[in-house]
Structure formats: C-alpha cells, structure tokens
Design a protein around this motif. Structure first.
Motif, short mmCIF file in Angstrom:
data_model
loop_
_atom_site.label_atom_id
_atom_site.label_comp_id
_atom_site.label_asym_id
_atom_site.label_seq_id
_atom_site.Cartn_x
_atom_site.Cartn_y
_atom_site.Cartn_z
N UNK A 263 -55.26 35.78 38.50
CA UNK A 263 -54.18 35.07 37.86
C UNK A 263 -52.90 35.49 38.55
N UNK A 264 -51.98 34.58 38.65
CA UNK A 264 -50.70 34.92 39.24
C UNK A 264 -49.63 34.15 38.50
N UNK A 265 -48.45 34.65 38.53
CA UNK A 265 -47.36 33.91 37.91
C UNK A 265 -46.18 33.95 38.85
N UNK A 266 -45.49 32.83 38.91
CA UNK A 266 -44.32 32.77 39.79
C UNK A 266 -43.29 31.82 39.22
N UNK A 267 -42.10 31.96 39.73
CA UNK A 267 -41.02 31.04 39.42
C UNK A 267 -41.49 29.64 39.81
N UNK A 268 -41.36 28.67 38.93
CA UNK A 268 -41.91 27.34 39.18
C UNK A 268 -41.29 26.68 40.41
N UNK A 269 -40.11 27.10 40.76
CA UNK A 269 -39.45 26.45 41.90
C UNK A 269 -39.83 27.06 43.24
N UNK A 270 -40.68 28.05 43.19
CA UNK A 270 -41.14 28.68 44.42
C UNK A 270 -42.44 27.98 44.83
N UNK A 271 -42.46 27.42 46.03
CA UNK A 271 -43.67 26.70 46.44
C UNK A 271 -44.20 27.31 47.73
N UNK A 272 -45.34 26.78 48.16
CA UNK A 272 -45.92 27.27 49.40
C UNK A 272 -46.60 28.62 49.24
N UNK A 273 -46.92 28.97 48.00
CA UNK A 273 -47.63 30.24 47.77
C UNK A 273 -49.13 29.99 47.90
N UNK A 274 -49.89 31.06 47.96
CA UNK A 274 -51.35 30.97 47.95
C UNK A 274 -51.89 30.10 49.07
N UNK A 275 -51.32 30.25 50.27
CA UNK A 275 -51.81 29.49 51.41
C UNK A 275 -53.01 30.19 52.02
N UNK A 276 -53.13 31.46 51.71
CA UNK A 276 -54.20 32.25 52.30
C UNK A 276 -55.17 32.67 51.21
N UNK A 277 -56.40 32.96 51.61
CA UNK A 277 -57.41 33.37 50.63
C UNK A 277 -56.93 34.60 49.86
N UNK A 278 -56.38 35.57 50.58
CA UNK A 278 -55.77 36.72 49.90
C UNK A 278 -54.29 36.42 49.78
N UNK A 279 -53.82 36.24 48.56
CA UNK A 279 -52.47 35.73 48.34
C UNK A 279 -51.38 36.64 48.89
N UNK A 280 -51.72 37.87 49.23
CA UNK A 280 -50.70 38.76 49.76
C UNK A 280 -50.32 38.37 51.18
N UNK A 281 -51.22 37.60 51.83
CA UNK A 281 -51.00 37.23 53.22
C UNK A 281 -50.24 35.90 53.27
N UNK A 282 -49.49 35.68 54.33
CA UNK A 282 -48.80 34.41 54.61
C UNK A 282 -47.73 34.09 53.56
N UNK A 283 -47.05 35.09 53.06
CA UNK A 283 -45.97 34.76 52.13
C UNK A 283 -44.77 34.17 52.86
N UNK A 284 -44.81 34.22 54.20
CA UNK A 284 -43.75 33.58 54.98
C UNK A 284 -43.72 32.08 54.78
N UNK A 285 -44.82 31.54 54.26
CA UNK A 285 -44.87 30.09 54.05
C UNK A 285 -44.22 29.66 52.74
N UNK A 286 -43.90 30.65 51.92
CA UNK A 286 -43.27 30.31 50.64
C UNK A 286 -41.89 29.72 50.89
N UNK A 287 -41.48 28.80 50.04
CA UNK A 287 -40.13 28.25 50.16
C UNK A 287 -39.62 27.84 48.79
N UNK A 288 -38.31 27.78 48.66
CA UNK A 288 -37.73 27.33 47.40
C UNK A 288 -37.67 25.82 47.38
N UNK A 289 -38.05 25.23 46.25
CA UNK A 289 -37.95 23.78 46.09
C UNK A 289 -36.48 23.40 46.14
#
Lengths: 330, 524, 284
Positions: free
Chosen positions: B497-523
């Motif tokens: 389970x994870x929780x994030x600010x709803x306006x943050x997108x591009x999360x969970x691009x990788x199987x292990x969510x800790x990886x590829x957080x560089x893809x996250x962006x603000x809506x």
C-alpha cells in the motif's frame, strides 16, 4: 564564603564532590557496559538486512566493530576510550557517537529547559497564591491540581493534549520539530518551532508544576507561620513585603531541590514525550538504538545522561550550601 | 551555529510564555506548496547510504535513484535497459553480453566504464550483499573486453539472473572512489557518488536527506528538481504530515495500517494498493518440537488460525489469504487444488477433530516474534484467541529483533514464529530458502527442520529452468507436496500500500516503487 | 503499636487520605473480582472493532482495533498494575531496608561504601536502564517486577539509613548491645520495628511510582504481552489516537486514578506519622 565557620570552604567542598564523582562515573560505565553486552542477541544481526548475509561479511562487520574480542578486553578498551573523550562509533548510523548524541541533545535540552522554566514559573505562582490565600477556593484548586497532576503519566497527558489541541481544535501541530515543507527563516522559524514545542512542553510540565506548587505552598506556609514572620507582622510590615522578603527565600530551596533531584525524571519524561510527539531528541535516539542494537550509542547516551545528572546534583548541592550556610559540607 | 542555538533557546522561552495569545488561531491551513520538490517520509535514518553492502530497506530507499545498475524492472517485472543500453544472451542461456551507455558520468564528473561494473561485482557485492553473494556463486567469469562492454558467464542457466541485476541487488559503485578502500567507513558510504538521476546533497541525521537533480544524467532527466527524505519516527505523524501536505509520498514500509481509513477518506490523498514484489507472511513451525512433529497437529492448528480476520484487522485488509505455500502472485506456480484457504479454512470443529485423531490433549506453544512490528503483535493476539478455543495456549514472546533471530535461527528455541519474507521478485530468490533443507545457524532461511528431498530436487531444477511453462510445472508439484506436509503455516500474501499527494503523478513506474522516482511529476 | 494507632487516628481524620484509601480498596476489589465483573473475555477479538462507548451495550466503553472490549481490558489491567506495583515496591523496600539498616547501623566505612553504591543507583537514569533491560532480556511479569524493584530501592535505603543513624545510639540500643545481643537481633528485632511507619510511607509512594513505571514500559510496547495491561492498551491507542479516543482515555484514567489513590494514602500516612506537619496544619 571561604573561611566560614563551617570548617570547609565552598570551593573545597565542590572540589571534593567532583573527586568523589569519579568512581561513580566509572561504576556507571562498568554497570552499563556489562548489562548491555551480556544481553542476549547479537548486534551484528541488526546490521545485515533481511537476507542471509555472507559469512565473510559478518566476520568483517564483527571485526570492524571490535566484537570479535573478549568482553574484558572490550570493557578496558571502552574505558580507555571514554577517558580520552572517545565514545566510539555508532553501529547503526556509522558516525561518531559523540557527534550523534550532541546533535540530538540540543533538541532535548530545548524541551527540558523550557519545561523547567515554564513549570517553575507556573508552579511558583500557583504555590504563592495558594499560600497567600490559604484555604480559599484557589488554594483548594491548587492543592487538588498538584495532587492530580502528580498522578498523571506524562505520555497520557501527551495523548490527551493531542486529542484536544491537535485533533479536536486543530490549533497546534501534533508532532515533529518544525514544518517540513515551508522553509521558514529568521523569526518565523523560531515561531514555527515554538508552536511545535507547546504541546510537548505542556505534557512534560504537568508533573513539575504539581511538584513545585506543592513544595512552594508548604514551605511558604511554614515560613509565614514562623515566629519571626509573626513578629514582623505585629510590627506592621505589609503582608506582601513579608511574602516577598521572607517567603520566597524560603521557597527557593525546595525549588532547587526539585530541579536538581528530579532531573532524572525529566530525562525519563522526555523519552516518553518525544515518542508521543515525534520529537527527534535523545529519547528517540535511545529508543531507535535499542531496536538497532546500537551498543556504542546506547552506552554513550547512558553515560552522558548520567554525567549530566551528576553535574546537576553537584550544582544543586553547591547552590544549596550557598543559599543555606547552615548545611555542613559533609 | 552554537550562537544561533543559544539565541533560539532564549527566544523559544520568551515565545512560549506569550504563545497562547500569539499562536492561538490559524494553525492548520495547508502550507503553500513549492512544487519543485517532493518530500518522501522515512521512519528513521538509514544506517548508511551504500546499497552494495546491505539488503536493508531504508538504505536502498534513499539510494535507488542515486546509483544505477545494469537493468531496472518495469511494472511487469521485465528487465529494462539502465546502464546497459542492450544485451545479448547466448544460446545456452549462460553468456550475457551487456553493451553499456558510453556517455555516463559519475556525479563527481569521472567517466563510468565497464571496470566499475566488474569492480562492484567482484570486490564489493560478492562479499557484502546478501542476495548478490548467492548470484555471484553462479557466475563463472566477468570480463570487460572494452570500456563499454561487460560479459558475464554463468556456470549453468539461472532463471532469475537478469532480474537480479537491478539497483537493489547489484548497484554499481564507483571504482575510482572505493578501490582499495574500506567500504564500511569510507566517506562515500554516507555521502554517495552515483550515476543516477539524483545526486546526494546532504544528510541532517534525524531530520532529512536531500537529493537534487543530476543535470548530466545519461537518461531522461528527473522532472522534479529536489527530493527530500524526511525522517518522521512516529507513524501517526507520518500520515498526518501527508494530510497536511508536509509530506508528499509514503511507501508501504513506512505507512501504518492504522491510519489507512483516514487517508482513504482524504480527498487530497491517493491511496494505492496491490501486489508488487510478492512477500509472504507465515509462521515458522518447529517441526522437531512435540506435538508439532505430528502433521495432524499442524493441520489442526492451521484450521484454528482465522487468517481472514488477521488480514482484515491486523493488516487493515492488505493481504490475500487465497494462496498456496508460495503465495499466488506468481501465477505460474499457483493452482486452486492446493489453495490453503480451501484446504484449511477456519474451522474449529475440524481442528478439534484432528487433535482428537492425533490423540493430543491441551498443550502450550511458545510463539516468538519481532517486538518491533505492531502488526505482528495484533496478528498474534488474534491467533491466541482462536487457538484458545481448541485448548492450545499460546505463550507470547515478543523479542527484540536480534534476540528473535538468535532464538529462532540460531538456537531454534521456539515452537511457532511469525515472519515475513520477500520473494525478491522471483520465487527462487526469496521463497526457496523457506522450504529447502537447510543447515541451522543462518538467519532468514528455513528454521523449521523440515527436509524433503523431493521438494529440494524440484526447487533446484526450477531455479535453473528458464522455460516458464516447465518451471511452473515443477513449482506446482512442489507446492502440492508442501500444502500436504505443511512444514510451516503460510498466513497471507502481503499487499503493498502506498499513499501520496493526489497531484503527484508518474509514481510506481518500476516494480520496486523506490526506483525511478525521477519520473514523478506534479500535475499542472 | 501505640505509634501505629496514633497514625491511624490522624489518618482517619484526613478526608483526602480516606478518599485515597477507598480508591485503593475499590481497585483491589476490582482486581480480585475481575473475572466476575468484566463483561467480556479481555482477549476475545471480534469484527466489531472501533465501536465507540455506548454504541453497543455489550461493550460499554467501546472496542479497540481488534474488537476487544475496552472495559474488560481496563478491569483486567487492574490486576497487572496492582500486582506489579505492590510486588515491585515490596522488592525495593526489602532491598532498601537491607542496605539502609546495615549502612545506618554499622556506620563508618560500611556506611560510606554502601552510600556510594546507593548514589550510583540514584544517578543511573532508572527509566532508561529499565527500558534497555526489558527490551533485551524480555518483558515477562517476573522480569518487570524485578527490574522495577531493583532500580527503585535507593529512596527506601536512604530513609532507613537515616532512621537507623538516629536510633543506633539511643539508650535501648546501647543496653541491648551491653547485654550481648547479636547485631542481627539488634537490627531486625530491636530497631527495625520502631521505624516501620516512615518505611510504610515510602513503600506506599513507591507503589505509585512502580505503577507509573510499569505503565511507561508498557507504553513502549514492553509490558507482558500475555496480559492485558493499561500501558499496553495505551501503546496501541497511540496509533489510533485520532480516530478512537476511548482507547486512550479509559486506560489512562485508570492509571491516573490508581496512582492518585496510592499517592493520597502515602501523603496521608506521611502527615499522620509526622506530627510537625500536624501543627503546621498544611494538607498536601
């Protein structure tokens, strides 16, 4: 003060007390060290993650932290290091213990000192008023408050304060050191931190307000009933002046006692309060270090707290002796 | 600094005396968000910042985007090019030739080459990384014919080899910094120099770790310029911080299940749940301890554990109980015929009958678990209540983690022990160790004493079988045996389970969510 | 005996002290009768969780995160708190009497050494040490009692010592010594009975402190997990404080009331045993 009739000067008394403290500190180091190192469980297991670690790695870690040596050797090494001001290297955080503890100590001290000042001020005021208007409803309230306040566990008063001021009313933050995102600067930063401190300080203060109120009140009443105060009163000196001149001097001693001899309780209290309010001080560090089996950090915290207690006791004794020259320096 | 602190104390004291008047109102409005950073909550400081010498969670959490590896795994778990822009696999599945990007720089400006890969694997990972060490044993050679090519030869085929080369199992360290140095107390172990999309800025212990965008990143540059890892030890405080906007993102590892209901109701918060990297929660059973040596008794106890109630109450619904001995998240190894919720439903009558059949009366069992896991304590309380109904008294022994490791794995001084093991992304990485015959004395492998040569053989073959159809068949055979023998009690497969600010997108691009957080962006 | 009777007389005249005594007796009754008055099995879990007080007649004070009855937990928790409090205070008083009497009776080097030793125990941060010991060595009831008892004796020891110091040269002790009584007999048969009243005061206040300490350890998740305890309940309440206030309010009140009861009794005994305070007329 020197050369007074008490037989020993204040300075010699202080020096003697300091010398006497040294075996005490040594005893504390030995007890803490043995207790922690004889505990079941292997600190290395806490360091290696949750997959079976290579044997070579475990060996390296053990060697690196000196855990491959015998208990006696480790104890002697530790004492030697402490004498040189070396508290060792944290297993868990991989930084020198001294640096680690000092960084957290500041935050805890802010909490403790604010508490002591605040609680003393409130307790003193309440105690004075209660004594002045003895048996009035105010006095009854003060006495009741002191008795009940003394019986409430700090962590529970903390929870209640969160319930009321953070959850119900939403006035104050329920936890943390400062707001994360907004990078306040200057005055605003202090204001932000102060807001985060209000609830923890209130929770921690309750017991000390209770104690101070109680002792201020009873020693004031004792003084006000004493012969010389009664005599002064018959000479027509105003009651308020008597209170300030005689009463407060009498009250000073018990208040010093509280600050001095209850210092260890404030230490324990801040560990609890830091947990309730997520305050990143020494108390939290200690709790984390237990979970992480961080022996050097635990020992470092125990040692520094003990030394702090010794110093505070020492100061208390000296101030005590200074205020009340009747006390013999023995 | 010292001066500032003193001033702060004095000022704080002054403020405090007049606080109620000054700060009485207006405290809870959401702070104005500066949308060029992302705050991720951590529970406490990582031990250090070197992912090559530990398998612990928090270290990798902070460093997954500071370091890079040959590959990363997408949402499906498929390996994707990272430092290696492509690779060839030989016909026999044993020789892997990786072609590296050739414009990669370390954060300190030095060029990255194949020598870094070889150094990391030969000198560091093989010795100090719990998972990679086991992979390394399967490697015959690592060669670097030129600066941008690495050739790894295996002794025999190994199904999960490629997926074991991610930043979590095989992060690549800078050779020019670590060569000939002691990796444990080297400065770069706490102030990492990597090749990832974020570079390390500073670490204020107990407070925060700051990363900033690596402008020379060889891949797509990160969207958000700063990532702040904020230490929030109190689990409540973490959820509150997300609601007040002080924190943007909390991973499941740090998300208390107790706060979920409130987060789900918050319109500003997005709660995501599902299975990513499967992990199994189970009870180790000491197969040598009476009367647990009797399979009938083990089956009886399994019937008296209300696993659905544990998931619903202790785990706040974050688990799946319809599983086989190795879960159900890898579809190829699961079959309804050995689903444990069908075979061993919560049924006290059946449990009592089985105990009668085994001829045992009332008895007591000691259950050992990590005292640092509140969900475990809740689960054990639920089990105690269920088992008390069939005359089995549970004696609860929460132990500090390293004491628990000692009693369970070293001394085997326990009857039951609650544990959770991650699959590591493949059953052969994480699940084989729970069931195969093991010598005692190693933490985090089977502590049951169970030994079944047939299971051992099936699993050994599955590990080197690359064809998924054949592999699944082997696993299903093994699982059928394990469901019958019940050497331990699988409870449920964990749902993340994870929780994030709803306006943050591009999360969970990788199987292990800790990886590829560089893809996250603000809506916008 | 007359001394005790005199104390009882003054004690009875203090309303707050009698109130404390009633609280303590009521709590003891609750502890003894727990199985009869608790509405539910305190360990029984159910799907009816987070019920607020009054929402369901079966659970007058609501249910916790595992659907357990809060009232039954509070009732059974009385047993843990009282038992730990009394047993730990008994342990610490026993150690305190032993060390204090030897120290005060013999004086001189023995005294100096034992007082250094006592000071050592007063300086070590007690709570921190208790936390570490219980975390590493396990948190069974026996261990809790032992740890709390062993860390709490210095107060009693200092008191007993000072009482012995003032008694050791009184005529009755001197005459006993002259008539050839053994040290053991003088300490435990002749002097000790005379200093019982102040020791009882300290022991009573120690009960209150021990209960607080046990609850604090429980709050850190270090209580005995096999029993429902107030500290343990508060520990779980911490994670649900924003949604289920009753998980915190009731066990916490129980601790406060119990500690208050013992403090009031201790204060009352103290004032009744201490005539100077009588003259002052100061209550607490």
């Amino acid at each position: 003060m020197s050369g007074s009739g008490a037989g020993m000067s204040l300075w010699r008394y202080a020096a003697m007390r300091i010398v006497q403290s040294l075996p005490l500190i040594l005893g504390i180091i030995v007890i803490n060290f043995l207790l922690i190192n004889l505990a079941p469980g292997d600190p290395v297991t806490a360091l290696i993650g949750d997959f079976p670690a290579p044997a070579e790695y475990i060996e390296t870690v053990r060697e690196q932290f000196g855990l491959d040596q015998s208990l006696g050797v480790r104890l002697l090494t530790y004492i030697g290091n402490v004498l040189q001001g070396e508290l060792g290297f944290s297993f868990n955080y991989r930084v020198p213990v001294l640096e680690l503890v000092l960084a957290r100590l500041g935050r805890t001290l802010v909490l403790m000192i604010t508490t002591i000042v605040f609680a003393t001020a409130v307790g003193l005021g309440l105690g004075i008023m209660a004594a002045k208007w003895k048996d009035s409803p105010l006095d009854k309230f003060a006495v009741g408050f002191a008795t009940v306040g003394y019986s409430i566990p700090v962590f529970w008063s903390g929870q209640l304060l969160i319930l009321l001021f953070a959850v119900r009313l939403g006035w104050l933050p329920s936890s943390g050191l400062r707001s994360t995102r907004v990078a306040y600067e200057g005055l605003a930063l202090y204001g932000d931190m102060a807001r985060h401190m209000i609830l923890p300080v209130l929770a921690l203060s309750l017991r000390y307000i209770a104690l101070t109120t109680r002792l201020t009140r009873s020693s004031l009443i004792e003084t006000l009933n004493s012969d010389y105060v009664v005599a002064a009163r018959t000479r027509g000196i105003p009651a308020t002046r008597i209170l300030w001149n005689h009463g407060l001097r009498a009250a000073a001693t018990p208040i010093i006692t509280i600050i001095g001899y209850h210092f260890t309780f404030i230490v324990a209290g801040s560990a609890l309060v830091e947990t309730v309010f997520g305050w990143p001080g020494v108390g939290r560090l200690m709790y984390e270090s237990i979970g992480a089996r961080d022996y050097p950090t635990l020992l470092g915290i125990l040692l520094m707290v003990s030394i702090a207690v010794i110093i505070v006791n020492l100061i208390t004794d000296i101030v005590y002796a200074y205020i009340d020259p009747r006390i013999k320096y023995d | 600094m010292k001066h500032a602190r003193k001033n702060m104390v004095v000022f704080a004291l002054l403020l405090l005396l007049v606080t109620p008047a000054i700060f009485g109102g207006g405290a809870t409005e959401r702070p104005v968000t500066v949308r060029d950073d992302m705050v991720i909550a951590l529970g406490s400081d990582p031990e250090h910042l070197n992912p090559a010498i530990t398998t612990g969670y928090p270290v990798a959490a902070v460093t997954a985007d500071v370091y890079s590896a040959l590959v990363w795994r997408d949402n499906e778990g498929t390996p994707q090019p990272d430092l290696a822009r492509s690779w060839d696999v030989s016909a026999g599945d044993t020789v892997f030739t990786f072609h590296l990007h050739d414009n990669v720089q370390w954060h300190d400006g030095e060029p990255f080459t194949s020598a870094d890969v070889k150094f990391s694997m030969d000198e560091v990972l093989s010795q100090y990384h719990g998972r990679f060490e086991r992979i390394y044993g399967r490697i015959a050679s690592i060669e670097t014919p030129n600066d941008s090519t690495v050739v790894i030869t295996l002794n025999e085929p190994y199904a999960p080899f490629l997926i074991s080369l991610t930043v979590f199992d095989a992060p690549i360290l800078p050779k020019h910094i670590f060569e000939g140095q002691n990796v444990f107390d080297h400065a770069a172990t706490t102030a990492p120099v990597g090749t990832g999309p974020y570079r390390f800025v500073n670490w204020d212990r107990g407070n925060q770790i700051v990363l900033e965008r690596n402008e020379n990143y060889f891949g797509d540059a990160a969207n958000i310029s700063r990532v702040i890892f904020q230490m929030i030890p109190d689990e409540n405080a973490r959820t509150v911080a997300l609601q007040t906007g002080e924190v943007d993102y909390i991973w499941g590892f740090y998300l208390p299940s107790a706060g979920l209901a409130e987060l789900r109701a918050d319109p500003n918060v997005e709660v995501w749940q599902g299975v990513r990297i499967p992990a199994l929660h189970f009870l180790f059973v000491n197969n040598d301890s009476e009367p647990l040596d009797n399979p009938l008794v083990r089956q009886a106890i399994m019937h008296a554990i209300d696993r659905d109630l544990i998931v619903d109450l202790a785990m706040e619904g974050l688990g799946n109980t319809a599983i086989g001995p190795m879960g159900a998240a890898f579809p190829y190894l699961y079959d309804e015929s050995f689903d444990l919720s069908n075979l061993y439903p919560y049924d006290l009558e059946r449990a009592r009958a089985l105990l009668d059949e085994a001829g045992v009366g009332e008895f007591e069992l000691t259950i050992v678990y990590d005292s640092g896991r509140p969900a475990f304590a809740d689960a054990v309380d639920i089990m105690r209540d269920g088992l008390s109904n069939i005359g089995v008294r549970l004696n609860l022994q929460p132990q500090e983690r390293s004491v628990m490791i000692e009693s369970v794995y070293m001394q085997r001084n326990y009857d039951l022990s609650m544990q959770s093991f991650t699959s590591g992304g493949d059953p052969s990485i994480g699940y084989h160790r729970i069931y195969i015959t093991q010598a005692f004395g190693t933490p985090f492998v089977s502590a049951t004493g169970y030994s079944n040569p047939e299971v051992d053989e099936l699993l050994a073959e599955a590990a080197i079988t690359v064809d998924l159809g054949r592999r699944g068949e082997l696993y299903r055979q093994a699982n059928a045996i394990l469901a019958e023998d019940l050497p331990l009690f699988p409870l449920f497969e964990e749902m993340s389970v994870e929780a994030n600010n709803r306006e943050l997108t591009g999360l969970r691009e990788s199987l292990d969510v800790r990886d590829k957080i560089g893809r996250a962006r603000w809506a916008d | 005996m007359t001394e005790l009777r005199r104390i009882a007389y003054y004690f009875r005249r203090k309303h707050f002290a009698m109130f404390g005594l009633i609280l303590v007796l009521a709590l003891v009754t609750v502890a003894v009768l727990a199985p009869h008055i608790a509405p539910n099995n305190p360990h029984a879990v159910s799907r009816d969780r987070f019920l607020s007080p009054g929402a369901d007649a079966r659970y007058p004070l609501g249910t916790d995160n595992l659907g357990r009855c809060v009232l039954s937990g509070v009732i059974y928790g009385t047993r843990v708190s009282l038992f730990v409090g009394l047993a730990a205070a008994a342990t610490s008083t026993f150690i305190g009497i032993l060390i204090g009497s030897i120290s005060g009776y013999f004086g001189g080097k023995t005294d100096a050494f034992l007082m250094r030793f006592t000071e050592l125990f007063m300086t070590i941060p007690r709570f921190v040490l208790a936390l570490i010991v219980v975390a590493f060595f396990g948190s069974g009831l026996d261990r809790l009692i032992l740890v709390i008892g062993v860390l709490s004796w210095p107060g009693a020891a200092r008191l007993v010592r000072s009482e012995f110091l003032s008694h050791r040269n009184l005529p009755y002790v001197d005459s006993g010594r002259v008539s050839g009584m053994s040290h053991l007999r003088l300490i435990f048969v002749e002097i000790l009975p005379n200093i019982i009243p102040p020791v009882i005061v300290v022991a009573t206040l120690d009960v209150a402190t021990a209960i607080l300490l046990e609850a604090s350890l429980g709050f850190f998740g270090l209580g005995d997990p096999n029993l429902r305890s107030w500290g343990g309940m508060l520990s779980r309440a911490q994670s649900h404080i924003r949604t289920a206030w009753w998980m915190s309010v009731f066990p916490g009140s129980a601790i406060a009331v119990t500690v208050l009861g013992f403090n009031l009794v201790g204060d009352g005994l103290n004032e009744a045993a201490n005539p100077r305070m009588q003259i002052e007329g100061g209550s607490t």
